[in-house]
Design a protein around this motif. Sequence first.
Motif, PDB file in Angstrom:
ATOM      1  N   ALA A   1       0.813  -1.216   0.000  1.00 31.47           N
ATOM      2  CA  ALA A   1       0.000   0.000   0.000  1.00 31.47           C
ATOM      3  C   ALA A   1       0.847   1.267   0.000  1.00 31.47           C
ATOM      4  O   ALA A   1       0.488   2.266  -0.624  1.00 31.47           O
ATOM      5  N   PHE A   2       1.997   1.218   0.699  1.00 26.98           N
ATOM      6  CA  PHE A   2       2.821   2.415   0.829  1.00 26.98           C
ATOM      7  C   PHE A   2       4.008   2.430  -0.120  1.00 26.98           C
ATOM      8  O   PHE A   2       4.863   3.314  -0.034  1.00 26.98           O
TER       9      PHE A   2
ATOM     10  N   TYR B   1     -18.771   9.329  -1.731  1.00 30.00           N
ATOM     11  CA  TYR B   1     -17.796   9.574  -2.795  1.00 30.00           C
ATOM     12  C   TYR B   1     -16.378   9.290  -2.303  1.00 30.00           C
ATOM     13  O   TYR B   1     -15.546   8.758  -3.033  1.00 30.00           O
ATOM     14  N   ARG B   2     -16.089   9.644  -1.046  1.00 24.84           N
ATOM     15  CA  ARG B   2     -14.778   9.341  -0.460  1.00 24.84           C
ATOM     16  C   ARG B   2     -14.545   7.829  -0.457  1.00 24.84           C
ATOM     17  O   ARG B   2     -13.467   7.348  -0.814  1.00 24.84           O
ATOM     18  N   SER B   3     -15.569   7.083  -0.058  1.00 26.84           N
ATOM     19  CA  SER B   3     -15.453   5.621  -0.030  1.00 26.84           C
ATOM     20  C   SER B   3     -15.240   5.074  -1.436  1.00 26.84           C
ATOM     21  O   SER B   3     -14.480   4.120  -1.634  1.00 26.84           O
ATOM     22  N   TYR B   4     -15.925   5.687  -2.400  1.00 29.78           N
ATOM     23  CA  TYR B   4     -15.754   5.227  -3.778  1.00 29.78           C
ATOM     24  C   TYR B   4     -14.318   5.450  -4.250  1.00 29.78           C
ATOM     25  O   TYR B   4     -13.736   4.574  -4.910  1.00 29.78           O
ATOM     26  N   LEU B   5     -13.733   6.607  -3.929  1.00 29.58           N
ATOM     27  CA  LEU B   5     -12.351   6.877  -4.341  1.00 29.58           C
ATOM     28  C   LEU B   5     -11.389   5.846  -3.745  1.00 29.58           C
ATOM     29  O   LEU B   5     -10.453   5.397  -4.407  1.00 29.58           O
ATOM     30  N   LYS B   6     -11.609   5.491  -2.481  1.00 25.98           N
ATOM     31  CA  LYS B   6     -10.778   4.460  -1.855  1.00 25.98           C
ATOM     32  C   LYS B   6     -10.941   3.142  -2.596  1.00 25.98           C
ATOM     33  O   LYS B   6      -9.957   2.448  -2.886  1.00 25.98           O
ATOM     34  N   TYR B   7     -12.193   2.787  -2.864  1.00 24.55           N
ATOM     35  CA  TYR B   7     -12.483   1.531  -3.563  1.00 24.55           C
ATOM     36  C   TYR B   7     -11.853   1.538  -4.949  1.00 24.55           C
ATOM     37  O   TYR B   7     -11.192   0.574  -5.350  1.00 24.55           O
ATOM     38  N   GLU B   8     -12.057   2.629  -5.698  1.00 28.74           N
ATOM     39  CA  GLU B   8     -11.531   2.728  -7.058  1.00 28.74           C
ATOM     40  C   GLU B   8     -10.008   2.593  -7.069  1.00 28.74           C
ATOM     41  O   GLU B   8      -9.441   1.862  -7.885  1.00 28.74           O
ATOM     42  N   THR B   9      -9.344   3.301  -6.150  1.00 28.01           N
ATOM     43  CA  THR B   9      -7.882   3.274  -6.101  1.00 28.01           C
ATOM     44  C   THR B   9      -7.370   1.896  -5.713  1.00 28.01           C
ATOM     45  O   THR B   9      -6.379   1.409  -6.261  1.00 28.01           O
TER      46      THR B   9
ATOM     47  N   GLU C   1      -4.383  -4.724  -8.585  1.00 22.44           N
ATOM     48  CA  GLU C   1      -4.956  -6.069  -8.489  1.00 22.44           C
ATOM     49  C   GLU C   1      -4.313  -6.892  -7.375  1.00 22.44           C
ATOM     50  O   GLU C   1      -4.990  -7.642  -6.675  1.00 22.44           O
ATOM     51  N   GLU C   2      -2.998  -6.746  -7.201  1.00 22.33           N
ATOM     52  CA  GLU C   2      -2.316  -7.537  -6.172  1.00 22.33           C
ATOM     53  C   GLU C   2      -2.767  -7.127  -4.776  1.00 22.33           C
ATOM     54  O   GLU C   2      -3.027  -7.983  -3.921  1.00 22.33           O
TER      55      GLU C   2
END
Length: 239
Positions: free
Chosen positions: A26-27, A141-149, A154-155
Amino acid sequence: MENTVFERNYEIVEKDDRATAVFERAFAPGGFMEEFTKKMDAIPKVVVPKDKENYDYLLNRCDDYAKRHHGRIRGVVDYEHWDAHIDLYLRMLEFDDAEDMSFVKDIGEKAHYLCITPEKGGGYRVHIMINYFEELMSEEYRSYLKYETLMEDEELASMFDIPELSPEEEAVVQLINEILDRFDSETQVDRTTAFKAAIRYLMQQDEEEAMKLEKIAATLTVLLENVLEEEKNVEEQES
């Protein structure tokens, strides 16, 4: 009478390989946190009045503490990282009277983050952070951005059991993005100004409704139509 002694050693912690792998992924450079931060930075921001009040208050308190303890202070409202922070530099860190203890309590109540680190040349740095800003966006929308990113990696996504967004939610978010793109490409109003105007209007009507994706999309649609019509009329009058 003998001293009462309490001792525990918590230094040995078993390594969680899965948690370590998730954190490192993630980082990593170009990873989830970097990309999510870029998307969040692009969202219009507003100052949170209460956070501004807390920052101004703590800045004065820190300044007073620095004077009394012969230290140094630096406060910044940061428009690059979107926060406000105060750094205190002190030769010795002590809280030895009621005023000092009250100061510690104020930090705990009004700040969002506190970190104390030793300085190379001696002394200590006390870093205090207040969020100060918030994004003009709904929690959905914030949750969607997290989900989208997250789903773009994929890993990393495979390390979590994440349910997919419903087709309806996907469609509404896509519509919002398309409308904002049209503001940039077809009008003289940029997407940030349009988004701010829509949220401001909805907040005046009903704060709860302003947080719904469907309401944001509908308001942006009407706003886009009005702007296009107005700009068309201006062009016709000038021709």
